[in-house]
Design a protein around this motif. Structure first.
Motif, PDB file in Angstrom:
ATOM      1  N   ALA A  47      69.776  -7.166  98.749  1.00  0.00           N
ATOM      2  CA  ALA A  47      69.079  -6.047  98.118  1.00  0.00           C
ATOM      3  C   ALA A  47      67.580  -6.095  98.396  1.00  0.00           C
ATOM      4  N   THR A  48      66.944  -4.938  98.290  1.00  0.00           N
ATOM      5  CA  THR A  48      65.532  -4.816  98.628  1.00  0.00           C
ATOM      6  C   THR A  48      64.650  -5.754  97.823  1.00  0.00           C
ATOM      7  N   TYR A  49      64.956  -5.915  96.516  1.00  0.00           N
ATOM      8  CA  TYR A  49      64.094  -6.758  95.695  1.00  0.00           C
ATOM      9  C   TYR A  49      64.199  -8.236  96.047  1.00  0.00           C
ATOM     10  N   LYS A  50      65.175  -8.607  96.884  1.00  0.00           N
ATOM     11  CA  LYS A  50      65.313  -9.997  97.320  1.00  0.00           C
ATOM     12  C   LYS A  50      64.634 -10.256  98.665  1.00  0.00           C
ATOM     13  N   ARG A  51      63.896  -9.287  99.159  1.00  0.00           N
ATOM     14  CA  ARG A  51      63.292  -9.429 100.489  1.00  0.00           C
ATOM     15  C   ARG A  51      62.287 -10.580 100.514  1.00  0.00           C
ATOM     16  N   VAL A  52      62.174 -11.208 101.672  1.00  0.00           N
ATOM     17  CA  VAL A  52      61.205 -12.285 101.861  1.00  0.00           C
ATOM     18  C   VAL A  52      59.855 -11.664 102.199  1.00  0.00           C
ATOM     19  N   ARG A  53      58.886 -11.914 101.359  1.00  0.00           N
ATOM     20  CA  ARG A  53      57.560 -11.345 101.567  1.00  0.00           C
ATOM     21  C   ARG A  53      56.749 -12.126 102.599  1.00  0.00           C
ATOM     22  N   ARG A  54      56.974 -13.444 102.632  1.00  0.00           N
ATOM     23  CA  ARG A  54      56.178 -14.277 103.532  1.00  0.00           C
ATOM     24  C   ARG A  54      57.042 -15.429 104.043  1.00  0.00           C
ATOM     25  N   VAL A  55      56.860 -15.810 105.312  1.00  0.00           N
ATOM     26  CA  VAL A  55      57.541 -16.957 105.906  1.00  0.00           C
ATOM     27  C   VAL A  55      56.493 -17.976 106.321  1.00  0.00           C
ATOM     28  N   VAL A  56      56.695 -19.224 105.928  1.00  0.00           N
ATOM     29  CA  VAL A  56      55.818 -20.305 106.402  1.00  0.00           C
ATOM     30  C   VAL A  56      56.684 -21.271 107.198  1.00  0.00           C
ATOM     31  N   PHE A  57      56.254 -21.595 108.395  1.00  0.00           N
ATOM     32  CA  PHE A  57      57.013 -22.487 109.260  1.00  0.00           C
ATOM     33  C   PHE A  57      56.534 -23.920 109.047  1.00  0.00           C
ATOM     34  N   VAL A  58      57.476 -24.815 108.806  1.00  0.00           N
ATOM     35  CA  VAL A  58      57.154 -26.215 108.512  1.00  0.00           C
ATOM     36  C   VAL A  58      57.961 -27.121 109.430  1.00  0.00           C
ATOM     37  N   ASP A  59      57.485 -28.364 109.574  1.00  0.00           N
ATOM     38  CA  ASP A  59      58.215 -29.328 110.397  1.00  0.00           C
ATOM     39  C   ASP A  59      59.453 -29.841 109.670  1.00  0.00           C
ATOM     40  N   GLN A  60      59.339 -29.959 108.337  1.00  0.00           N
ATOM     41  CA  GLN A  60      60.430 -30.529 107.562  1.00  0.00           C
ATOM     42  C   GLN A  60      60.363 -30.014 106.129  1.00  0.00           C
ATOM     43  N   ILE A  61      61.516 -29.754 105.538  1.00  0.00           N
ATOM     44  CA  ILE A  61      61.576 -29.332 104.142  1.00  0.00           C
ATOM     45  C   ILE A  61      61.551 -30.586 103.263  1.00  0.00           C
ATOM     46  N   PRO A  62      60.616 -30.689 102.331  1.00  0.00           N
ATOM     47  CA  PRO A  62      60.563 -31.890 101.479  1.00  0.00           C
ATOM     48  C   PRO A  62      61.751 -31.953 100.533  1.00  0.00           C
ATOM     49  N   ARG A  63      62.449 -33.078 100.534  1.00  0.00           N
ATOM     50  CA  ARG A  63      63.630 -33.263  99.694  1.00  0.00           C
ATOM     51  C   ARG A  63      63.650 -34.659  99.087  1.00  0.00           C
ATOM     52  N   LEU A  64      64.317 -34.784  97.941  1.00  0.00           N
ATOM     53  CA  LEU A  64      64.600 -36.086  97.357  1.00  0.00           C
ATOM     54  C   LEU A  64      65.734 -36.746  98.141  1.00  0.00           C
ATOM     55  N   PRO A  65      65.927 -38.062  97.977  1.00  0.00           N
ATOM     56  CA  PRO A  65      67.061 -38.715  98.649  1.00  0.00           C
ATOM     57  C   PRO A  65      68.401 -38.071  98.316  1.00  0.00           C
ATOM     58  N   SER A  66      68.489 -37.468  97.124  1.00  0.00           N
ATOM     59  CA  SER A  66      69.729 -36.795  96.732  1.00  0.00           C
ATOM     60  C   SER A  66      69.943 -35.497  97.494  1.00  0.00           C
ATOM     61  N   GLY A  67      68.880 -35.019  98.176  1.00  0.00           N
ATOM     62  CA  GLY A  67      68.960 -33.764  98.907  1.00  0.00           C
ATOM     63  C   GLY A  67      68.312 -32.600  98.179  1.00  0.00           C
ATOM     64  N   LYS A  68      67.915 -32.797  96.916  1.00  0.00           N
ATOM     65  CA  LYS A  68      67.295 -31.728  96.140  1.00  0.00           C
ATOM     66  C   LYS A  68      65.937 -31.371  96.739  1.00  0.00           C
ATOM     67  N   VAL A  69      65.709 -30.064  96.912  1.00  0.00           N
ATOM     68  CA  VAL A  69      64.452 -29.576  97.482  1.00  0.00           C
ATOM     69  C   VAL A  69      63.310 -29.786  96.497  1.00  0.00           C
ATOM     70  N   LEU A  70      62.198 -30.291  96.971  1.00  0.00           N
ATOM     71  CA  LEU A  70      60.996 -30.443  96.144  1.00  0.00           C
ATOM     72  C   LEU A  70      60.200 -29.133  96.206  1.00  0.00           C
ATOM     73  N   ARG A  71      60.694 -28.129  95.503  1.00  0.00           N
ATOM     74  CA  ARG A  71      60.051 -26.809  95.556  1.00  0.00           C
ATOM     75  C   ARG A  71      58.627 -26.862  95.025  1.00  0.00           C
ATOM     76  N   ARG A  72      58.402 -27.725  94.016  1.00  0.00           N
ATOM     77  CA  ARG A  72      57.060 -27.821  93.464  1.00  0.00           C
ATOM     78  C   ARG A  72      56.042 -28.188  94.523  1.00  0.00           C
ATOM     79  N   ARG A  73      56.420 -29.084  95.438  1.00  0.00           N
ATOM     80  CA  ARG A  73      55.493 -29.473  96.501  1.00  0.00           C
ATOM     81  C   ARG A  73      55.186 -28.285  97.415  1.00  0.00           C
ATOM     82  N   LEU A  74      56.224 -27.493  97.706  1.00  0.00           N
ATOM     83  CA  LEU A  74      56.001 -26.302  98.529  1.00  0.00           C
ATOM     84  C   LEU A  74      55.128 -25.282  97.802  1.00  0.00           C
TER      85      LEU A  74
END
Length: 479
Positions: free
Chosen positions: A442-469
């Motif tokens: 749906a339109t309201y789910k559109r991505v407004r901005r894309v940032v390209f990174v070398d690696q997505i920060p994650r915990l050893p469990s695999g959980k994304v560290l969104r706060r860092r992003l």
């Protein structure tokens, strides 16, 4: 403690209610007759007690008639946003398993047999059947943080309690006049429509939001209660000729769905003299807190409405904390949902009868509720909840996307905007990725901005560290 609320179901329609749309009006008697006629048609197609009926409709009077016709047959309505695309609708149908469908959207008709709301409805004489308070009334969709949208189950008892709580919070009576510009497939839109119809008030349904039409109707229809989400408030504040409209009929403007932008609210009040009334709710508990009609403040979502209990619990232990201390907001109310579909999701959401909002805040000594943060990771765009996992699943479908994580950033118009951090195996354009999401969601789910990174920060469990992003890339979307 929570209180029981009598349930009249479809019979709650007040005879003096009026529904306006474009150039026409429907009286309470008109609505009753058309609802009865549509119910006969649905019954002839096999809709029976306890059935689930998918409804995917644009903003139109037939939406209101369809909801009430389904209820008249003691069936439950599955509300599907007309903004959704094929994959989203298919997921909604898989979760709720409706046996029948009606609406005006071709995407639904492609997935299951659908009665078109464009077909004429013949009035009939119907009998309002008593509805059991614990029977399902509607299923609306709310996004979680770890998967696709869940269906929120409201019974006739819980939804009627929500309407009554809303009536008290707004000090709403048959003398009020209201207009609905938000999608009625969203809980707030349907709540406002039913509030008016059950109160015997006058309500105008708009096919879509248009600022000029909204202002003209306040003036011409003498609207007394106006609802606004952040984009509407921002548009009002920025309107160059706002002072030329006669808005004196308004008692207040209610601000909901996103935190109040104080500067925007104060600008509108300074230019019009109309005050704001912030409120707070969720699909799972539609009315939680509201400011008083007189004496509203912009820094708080208000006090819990009568009949709703609110407590603050520790984010670590889950135990109640002292007044003034910050923690997760939990709610207990007769208006609380019966649960989710899939049912397994309910276990984490309700604890000892209390709904865990996932919002973080505190109650002050005078009972004012302050929302300061969200423990959950969903992104709130124009009042709609957007699950990062849903967008991530689409991005992962691109053959050159190695990993990705989606998060929200503050946005003055929409509350929040969607940002995607993406790691790729070869160069990919921003347009390619944003178009991929736009074509699927749906339109309201559109991505407004894309940032390209070398690696997505994650915990050893695999959980994304969104706060860092968020800390690195989380500037406001217009900067």
């Amino acid at each position: 403690m929570t209180e029981a609320v009598p349930v009249a179901g479809v019979g709650a329609l007040d005879a003096s209610a009026t529904l306006a749309f474009e150039g026409g009006e429907y009286s309470g008697a008109d609505i009753d007759a058309l609802v009865a006629g549509l119910a006969e048609t649905l019954a002839a197609r096999g809709v029976r007690d306890g059935a689930r009926v998918a409804l995917m409709s644009s903003n139109r009077p037939e939406f209101v008639l369809a909801v009430r016709a389904i209820w008249q047959l003691c069936a439950a309505v599955v509300l599907i946003s007309p903004a959704w695309k094929r994959d989203e609708v298919a997921h909604a149908l898989a979760v709720t398993a409706p046996t029948h469908a009606l609406g005006d959207q071709s995407v639904l008709a492609e997935l299951m047999p659908m009665l078109s709301l464009d077909e004429p409805i013949e009035p009939a004489r119907g009998h309002r059947r008593p509805l059991a308070p614990d029977a399902d009334a509607l299923l609306v969709f709310s996004s979680g943080t770890t998967g696709l949208p869940k269906a929120v189950r409201h019974t006739h008892g819980s939804f009627t309690a929500a309407v009554e709580h809303w009536r008290r919070a707004l000090d709403f009576t048959a003398a009020d006049r209201i207009q609905v510009l938000t999608p009625p497939s969203h809980i707030l839109g349907l709540l406002n429509i039913e509030l008016a119809l059950r109160s015997g008030a006058w309500v105008r349904l708009h096919p879509r939001f248009e600022l000029e039409r909204m202002l003209r109707c306040i003036e011409a229809d003498r609207i007394t209660v106006e609802m606004a989400v952040a984009p509407i408030a921002l548009a009002l504040a920025a309107h160059p000729a706002l002072e030329t409209y006669d808005l004196s009929s308004l008692r207040y403007i209610m601000w909901g769905a996103t935190p109040v932008a104080v500067g925007v609210a104060e600008t509108v009040t300074r230019r019009t003299g109309i005050g704001w009334m912030p409120a707070y709710g969720a699909s799972e508990v539609p009315v939680i807190a509201c400011n008083p009609v007189c004496g509203a403040r912009l820094d708080s979502v208000g006090r819990p409405v009568p009949g709703v209990d609110v407590r603050i619990v520790s984010l670590e232990s889950g135990m109640p904390v002292e007044t003034g201390h910050t923690g997760e907001i939990e709610v207990r109310s007769a208006s609380r949902m019966a649960g989710y579909l899939p049912a397994a999701a309910t276990e984490d959401a309700i604890r000892d009868g209390w709904y865990r909002t996932g919002d973080v805040g505190y109650l002050d000594p005078d009972g004012w509720l302050f929302v300061t943060d969200r423990a959950k990771e969903m992104i709130k765009v124009r009042g709609f909840q957007v699950a990062p996992a849903e967008i991530e699943a689409v991005l992962h479908g691109h053959p050159l996307v190695a990993d990705c994580a989606v998060f929200g950033v503050p946005d003055p118009a929409d509350g929040e905007a969607v940002v995607a951090a993406v790691a790729t195996t070869a160069p990919v354009t921003t347009t390619e990725l944003t178009t991929l999401v736009a074509d699927r969601l749906a339109t309201y789910k559109r991505v407004r901005r894309v940032v390209f990174v070398d690696q997505i920060p994650r915990l050893p469990s695999g959980k994304v560290l969104r706060r860092r992003l968020e800390e690195r890339y989380g500037r406001t979307s217009d900067e």
